[in-house]
Motif scaffolding. Structure first.
Motif, PDB file in Angstrom:
ATOM      1  N   GLY A  86      68.981  40.423  19.455  1.00  0.00           N
ATOM      2  CA  GLY A  86      69.134  41.661  19.354  1.00  0.00           C
ATOM      3  C   GLY A  86      68.241  42.867  19.733  1.00  0.00           C
ATOM      4  N   TYR A  87      67.800  43.591  19.143  1.00  0.00           N
ATOM      5  CA  TYR A  87      66.770  44.525  19.453  1.00  0.00           C
ATOM      6  C   TYR A  87      65.408  43.958  19.620  1.00  0.00           C
ATOM      7  N   THR A  88      64.538  44.442  20.215  1.00  0.00           N
ATOM      8  CA  THR A  88      63.203  43.686  20.252  1.00  0.00           C
ATOM      9  C   THR A  88      62.579  43.909  19.179  1.00  0.00           C
ATOM     10  N   PRO A  89      61.968  42.846  18.326  1.00  0.00           N
ATOM     11  CA  PRO A  89      61.371  43.053  17.129  1.00  0.00           C
ATOM     12  C   PRO A  89      60.268  43.978  17.216  1.00  0.00           C
ATOM     13  N   THR A  90      60.253  44.588  15.873  1.00  0.00           N
ATOM     14  CA  THR A  90      59.217  45.638  15.633  1.00  0.00           C
ATOM     15  C   THR A  90      58.149  44.873  14.687  1.00  0.00           C
ATOM     16  N   TRP A  91      58.162  43.771  14.547  1.00  0.00           N
ATOM     17  CA  TRP A  91      57.105  43.233  13.561  1.00  0.00           C
ATOM     18  C   TRP A  91      55.757  43.338  14.136  1.00  0.00           C
ATOM     19  N   CYS A  92      54.891  43.257  13.484  1.00  0.00           N
ATOM     20  CA  CYS A  92      53.226  43.329  13.842  1.00  0.00           C
ATOM     21  C   CYS A  92      52.996  42.059  14.738  1.00  0.00           C
ATOM     22  N   PRO A  93      52.075  42.253  15.897  1.00  0.00           N
ATOM     23  CA  PRO A  93      51.884  41.462  16.667  1.00  0.00           C
ATOM     24  C   PRO A  93      51.066  40.144  15.815  1.00  0.00           C
ATOM     25  N   GLY A  94      51.810  39.049  16.219  1.00  0.00           N
ATOM     26  CA  GLY A  94      51.185  37.751  15.460  1.00  0.00           C
ATOM     27  C   GLY A  94      51.847  37.347  14.152  1.00  0.00           C
ATOM     28  N   CYS A  95      52.863  38.323  13.917  1.00  0.00           N
ATOM     29  CA  CYS A  95      53.535  38.114  12.535  1.00  0.00           C
ATOM     30  C   CYS A  95      54.101  36.931  12.417  1.00  0.00           C
ATOM     31  N   GLY A  96      54.157  36.287  11.343  1.00  0.00           N
ATOM     32  CA  GLY A  96      54.935  34.888  11.423  1.00  0.00           C
ATOM     33  C   GLY A  96      56.507  34.941  11.307  1.00  0.00           C
ATOM     34  N   ASN A  97      57.289  36.281  11.399  1.00  0.00           N
ATOM     35  CA  ASN A  97      58.419  36.434  11.323  1.00  0.00           C
ATOM     36  C   ASN A  97      58.908  36.013  12.965  1.00  0.00           C
ATOM     37  N   PHE A  98      58.023  36.219  13.751  1.00  0.00           N
ATOM     38  CA  PHE A  98      58.345  35.919  15.123  1.00  0.00           C
ATOM     39  C   PHE A  98      58.894  34.622  15.255  1.00  0.00           C
ATOM     40  N   GLY A  99      58.242  33.675  14.726  1.00  0.00           N
ATOM     41  CA  GLY A  99      58.350  32.113  14.730  1.00  0.00           C
ATOM     42  C   GLY A  99      59.707  31.933  13.906  1.00  0.00           C
ATOM     43  N   ILE A 100      59.854  32.400  12.842  1.00  0.00           N
ATOM     44  CA  ILE A 100      61.333  32.231  11.979  1.00  0.00           C
ATOM     45  C   ILE A 100      62.127  32.771  12.941  1.00  0.00           C
ATOM     46  N   PHE A 136      56.697  25.865   8.113  1.00  0.00           N
ATOM     47  CA  PHE A 136      55.445  26.630   8.284  1.00  0.00           C
ATOM     48  C   PHE A 136      55.852  27.279   9.716  1.00  0.00           C
ATOM     49  N   ALA A 137      55.684  28.704   9.741  1.00  0.00           N
ATOM     50  CA  ALA A 137      55.938  29.582  10.814  1.00  0.00           C
ATOM     51  C   ALA A 137      55.208  29.228  12.120  1.00  0.00           C
ATOM     52  N   GLY A 138      54.176  28.543  11.750  1.00  0.00           N
ATOM     53  CA  GLY A 138      53.187  28.208  12.860  1.00  0.00           C
ATOM     54  C   GLY A 138      53.614  27.158  13.589  1.00  0.00           C
ATOM     55  N   ASN A 139      54.672  26.365  13.154  1.00  0.00           N
ATOM     56  CA  ASN A 139      55.107  25.135  13.713  1.00  0.00           C
ATOM     57  C   ASN A 139      56.785  25.410  13.866  1.00  0.00           C
ATOM     58  N   THR A 140      56.878  25.846  15.138  1.00  0.00           N
ATOM     59  CA  THR A 140      58.465  26.019  15.211  1.00  0.00           C
ATOM     60  C   THR A 140      59.148  24.875  15.575  1.00  0.00           C
ATOM     61  N   ILE A 141      58.541  23.914  16.186  1.00  0.00           N
ATOM     62  CA  ILE A 141      58.978  22.706  16.671  1.00  0.00           C
ATOM     63  C   ILE A 141      59.555  21.709  15.384  1.00  0.00           C
ATOM     64  N   HIS A 142      58.672  22.017  14.457  1.00  0.00           N
ATOM     65  CA  HIS A 142      59.069  21.159  13.116  1.00  0.00           C
ATOM     66  C   HIS A 142      60.224  22.055  12.551  1.00  0.00           C
ATOM     67  N   MET A 143      59.789  23.343  12.466  1.00  0.00           N
ATOM     68  CA  MET A 143      60.707  24.112  11.558  1.00  0.00           C
ATOM     69  C   MET A 143      62.190  24.129  12.040  1.00  0.00           C
ATOM     70  N   VAL A 144      62.589  23.995  13.224  1.00  0.00           N
ATOM     71  CA  VAL A 144      63.721  24.100  13.832  1.00  0.00           C
ATOM     72  C   VAL A 144      64.597  22.791  13.411  1.00  0.00           C
ATOM     73  N   GLU A 145      63.897  21.709  13.132  1.00  0.00           N
ATOM     74  CA  GLU A 145      64.574  20.394  12.670  1.00  0.00           C
ATOM     75  C   GLU A 145      64.747  21.038  11.165  1.00  0.00           C
ATOM     76  N   ILE A 146      64.187  21.227  10.423  1.00  0.00           N
ATOM     77  CA  ILE A 146      64.400  21.615   8.911  1.00  0.00           C
ATOM     78  C   ILE A 146      65.543  22.711   8.822  1.00  0.00           C
ATOM     79  N   MET A 147      65.518  23.541   9.780  1.00  0.00           N
ATOM     80  CA  MET A 147      66.518  24.511   9.659  1.00  0.00           C
ATOM     81  C   MET A 147      67.717  23.978  10.255  1.00  0.00           C
ATOM     82  N   LYS A 148      68.030  23.365  11.063  1.00  0.00           N
ATOM     83  CA  LYS A 148      69.164  22.704  11.381  1.00  0.00           C
ATOM     84  C   LYS A 148      69.624  21.477  10.361  1.00  0.00           C
ATOM     85  N   ALA A 149      68.688  21.083   9.606  1.00  0.00           N
ATOM     86  CA  ALA A 149      69.103  20.012   8.492  1.00  0.00           C
ATOM     87  C   ALA A 149      69.667  21.040   7.146  1.00  0.00           C
ATOM     88  N   ALA A 150      69.178  22.087   7.284  1.00  0.00           N
ATOM     89  CA  ALA A 150      69.550  23.054   6.121  1.00  0.00           C
ATOM     90  C   ALA A 150      70.970  23.534   6.483  1.00  0.00           C
TER      91      ALA A 150
END
Lengths: 284, 573
Positions: A9-23, A169-183
């Motif tokens: 969607g729109y370009t995120p307005t989160w603070c640079p470095g925010c964990g939300n980007f990873g999520i 963990f938002a710092g490990n997106t490769i691992h998180m994507v598998e967890i999210m897919k499982a969920a």
């Protein structure tokens, strides 16, 4: 097939470095990899930095009230159980303001995936302690250190009837994507608690902090064993953070137990199907 | 026209309420019109319950003070209602339990002795009393037996017959001992087929007719029976009823269902409604249709849960932070309740706003008879009007909050491929994305506001004028459930050659000043009648139209207004 970019969607307005980007990146990737499109999912957002993803993610969505994302999602699922339904909320929103809904949503095993952005502070209101803050955490609202102990949300979910509980963990997106897919592939109430550094307001629970204190669950972890799952969940009190699927069992989802939904969704009924005479019989 | 008031009283927890509804249904099946009223404390056992049924050969709308037949299942019943008795009142009681001195027609029925002889439980005293009442009122046991069969048939013939013998014992006792006191009141007569239902049941029926698919509630007196009726019907109707964990979850679940595209409603009383208020504002800004059934009881806070009051009108009108359109309706009878609940679902869809249907304990829990043909007529002509709810759009891009002249934007049911949008509680652009831009904000606020003007033009209804306003000396101004007592008072006053008319409001908010002010421009004695302490509708009327009413009849002791109170107010001046 939709690509992750279709969800942009729109370009995120989160603070640079925010964990939300990873999520955000992970959720878009997981949805695309599972074959969803922005028109085949419904996301109910809470209010807070996490909820602001509403403008950055393309999907049918509700950006409702603080604490109330889950009941809106339940309503969607009851009315249209064919719709993949997701809640995106923060820890203050979901475990604090919306704590009652969390408990009862888990009890109902509603077929909804809940992604909680757990940064242990209220970011959008400039850094007050969240229910996830560690006991003693000093913030603007708790200058002497928070007196309450940190909430053990995963134990709460497990004991109240959730059928899928995971941590990422938002710092490990490769691992998180598998967890999210499982969920997202799980049928029933699934909770993904995502450890997410708030780079602006939380100077304690940083990326370095989680790199040091979080660890991936061993493959031998028995996720169907409730007692072992609870032991893992409770490690939060010892500042240890297992990552992965902590608990998963199969149980019928709420909507699967409603006989009136056996044949079709509520929204696909175009006309009333009652027999007036049967209803009026009560009043004669 | 003859009116007869039957009243039964006894200790809470002993079946008084069931007995009362049996009596109402029997009278209606025999061809009479009824209006009943229950008094009970917020307790399950202990305390006093009373149930009165007004029976007439013409439609009735409110109870009366003087009791014609009082059935006392205990001494308290006599003591507590003694001031409603006159020498011609029949008082049925068990002389083994108590006696009294005052001049009344005594009907002594040995309830205790009969119970003992037949090995009955205390609760069956009711059945004896009902059998005895029917004998005294000159009818037979057929309908009561039918009802008992219906009630107990699942438990087998033995139980059915066991219960029937108590009815017969009471009936025979009167027949053998008080044949001379019989009042030929309930002889079977020809009448249109009647339904006997409460305001709550009427709302449930309206929801069914309007094709409401999702009803969500948390039990709260006096709204709870909507939940139980719809829960019992849900499978028959292909509806989902969710009893959620609290009222906040209730309304947000319903909003989720509504976003999904199904007609959704919630029901509650004042306290639960207070919890819903933030979400009403969400409905307002995100333009999500919802119907809210609000049945008031006396507040503040927990107040008097099982009693009645119209104390929530201004709160309802103002419910929700920020500025947004909403519609408030207040039916006054069961017929209006069915009609306006159905209309509420249409209005919610057409204007994409919260629509609140107001009731109170009196309307919600009193049964009234209604011609069955009324419901059949409504059902046969009704087609849901979903306004601009659409399943498909060709618009590119699709703008959920498109600026339009009438304020209404096409609302797409989520699901169409290639399209998506959000219901946003933040201020938003036409496409739903969040904005804080000054001109976009004004555009959206104005667009939402235009829906009020559109509603006033297309769907607002001026007050109903009951009677001839030009020829009457007095004009009563009423809303909601006070309609009933005013209709009865109007009839009584006419007999004293005092002609009155009633301005009965059902479309409470928003009000159209242009349509309303002419009703108040006549040289008449206007009297505002409300079941609250502050004359809330009077204030609303002044706020919206500038009309000020100085004469008021207000009652706020938790009891409904009585026709005698209206009469005495009018005649004392």
């Amino acid at each position: 097939m939709a690509t992750p970019a279709d969800f942009n969607g729109y370009t995120p307005t989160w603070c640079p470095g925010c964990g939300n980007f990873g999520i955000g990146v992970t959720l878009r990737a997981a949805l695309a990899q599972l074959g969803f499109s922005p028109s085949s999912v419904f996301v109910s957002f809470g209010i807070g930095c996490s909820g602001n993803m509403n403008d950055f993610l393309n999907a049918y969505a509700s950006h409702g009230l603080h604490g109330r994302a889950l009941p809106v999602a339940i309503g969607m699922k009851l009315a249209n159980h064919m719709m993949k339904t997701i809640v995106v909320a923060g820890d203050g929103d979901f475990y604090g303001e919306g704590g009652n809904h969390f408990m009862h949503g888990a009890r109902g095993n509603h077929d909804i995936t809940v992604i909680v952005h757990d940064n242990r502070v209220y970011g959008l209101t400039t850094g007050q302690a969240a229910p996830t803050a560690r006991k003693g955490y000093k913030s603007k609202s708790t200058p002497g250190g928070i007196i309450e102990t940190e909430i053990d949300s995963m134990s709460l979910a497990i004991t109240q009837g959730a059928t899928f509980v995971a941590q990422a963990f938002a710092g490990n997106t490769i691992h998180m994507v598998e967890i999210m897919k499982a969920a997202l592939s799980h049928k029933g109430f699934s909770l993904v608690n995502v450890l997410q550094p708030c780079v602006t307001f939380n100077k304690i629970n940083t990326y370095q902090y989680y790199v040091k204190n979080a660890y991936k669950l061993e493959d031998v972890h028995d996720k169907a064993n409730i007692n072992k799952a609870l032991l893992k969940a409770q490690e939060v009190h010892a500042e240890k953070f297992p990552l992965g699927v902590i608990y998963q069992i199969e149980k019928p989802a709420f909507h699967e137990q409603l006989t009136q939904l056996e044949e079709s969704t509520l929204v696909s009924h175009q006309n009333s199907s009652y027999i007036l005479d049967e209803l009026l019989a009560d009043f004669r | 026209m003859k009116q007869f008031l039957w009243k039964i009283g006894g200790e809470a927890g002993f079946g008084i309420l069931t007995t009362g509804i049996f009596f109402s249904k029997i009278a209606a099946r025999l061809g009479y019109h009824i209006f009943d009223y229950i008094e009970y404390p917020s307790l399950i056992r202990g305390g006093h319950n009373a149930y009165d049924v007004l029976v007439s050969d013409a439609p009735v709308f409110a109870s009366k003070s003087i009791i014609d037949l009082l059935v006392c299942l205990n001494k308290d019943t006599y003591t507590l209602h003694n001031k409603q008795l006159i020498p011609s009142t029949l008082v049925m009681y068990d002389p083994d339990e108590f006696d009294f001195e005052e001049d009344r027609i005594k009907i002594k029925v040995p309830f205790k002795k009969i119970l003992k002889e037949l090995n009955g439980q205390a609760i069956m005293k009711n059945t004896i009393a009902l059998g005895a009442s029917l004998a005294l009122l000159g009818t037979d046991l057929d309908e009561l037996n039918n009802i008992l069969t219906g009630q107990f048939s699942r438990k087998g013939d033995e139980i059915v017959n066991f219960n029937k013998q108590f009815a017969k014992a009471g009936f025979d006792y009167i027949y053998n001992n008080y044949a001379g006191q019989k009042v030929e009141l309930l002889e079977k007569r020809e009448n249109e087929k009647q339904l006997v239902l409460t305001g709550n049941e009427s709302f449930a029926l309206g929801a069914a007719i309007a094709n409401c698919r999702l009803y969500v509630a948390y039990p709260m007196t006096p709204s709870s029976s909507v939940l139980s009726v719809l829960a019992a019907w849900q499978n028959k109707m292909g509806m989902v009823v969710r009893h959620a964990e609290d009222e906040i979850s209730v309304i947000n679940t319903a909003l989720g269902g509504s976003i999904a595209g199904v007609r959704s409603a919630v029901g509650t009383s004042g306290g639960g409604f207070a919890l819903m208020v933030e979400s009403i504002s969400f409905s307002g800004v995100a333009e999500i249709p919802i119907v809210i059934f609000l049945s008031s009881r006396p507040g503040p806070a927990t107040g008097m849960p099982t009693w009645t009051e119209q104390g929530d009108l201004l709160f309802t009108v103002h419910a929700g932070h920020g500025e947004f359109p909403k519609i408030v309706l207040a039916p006054g009878t069961v017929e209006e309740m069915v009609e306006l609940s159905v209309k509420a679902f249409d209005l919610a869809d057409i204007y994409q706003v919260p629509v609140i249907v107001m009731s109170d304990m009196l309307l919600s829990e009193s049964h009234k008879s209604m011609n069955e043909s009324f419901v059949n007529g409504l059902v046969s002509t009704y087609k849901p009007d979903r306004g601009q709810t659409i399943n498909k759009t060709d618009a590119k891009p699709y703008l959920r909050f498109k600026i339009t002249d009438d304020g209404i934007s096409p609302r797409l049911i989520p699901g169409q491929k290639g399209v998506f949008y959000q219901a946003n509680s933040y201020e938003h652009l036409e496409d739903g994305h969040t904005t804080e831009d000054s001109s976009e904000r004004i555009k959206q606020a104005d667009k939402r506001d235009r829906k009020t003007a559109t509603y006033l033009k297309n769907h607002f209804k001026s007050p109903e004028v009951i009677g001839d306003i030009d020829r009457s000396e007095i004009v009563f101004v009423s809303w909601g459930s006070t309609r009933g007592v005013l209709l009865e008072a109007q009839r009584d006053l006419q007999m004293k050659n005092i002609s009155t008319s009633i301005l009965h409001f059902t479309h409470m908010f928003p009000l159209d000043s242009n349509q309303i002010t002419p009703y108040f421009s006549k040289q008449k004695r206007y009297i505002l009648v409300e079941n609250n302490a502050q004359g809330q509708f009077g204030k609303l009327l002044r706020m919206e139209t500038g009309v000020t009413l100085s004469e008021k009849i207000l009652k706020y002791d938790g009891r409904p207004l009585l026709r005698e109170e209206i009469m005495s107010y009018v005649t004392k001046k």
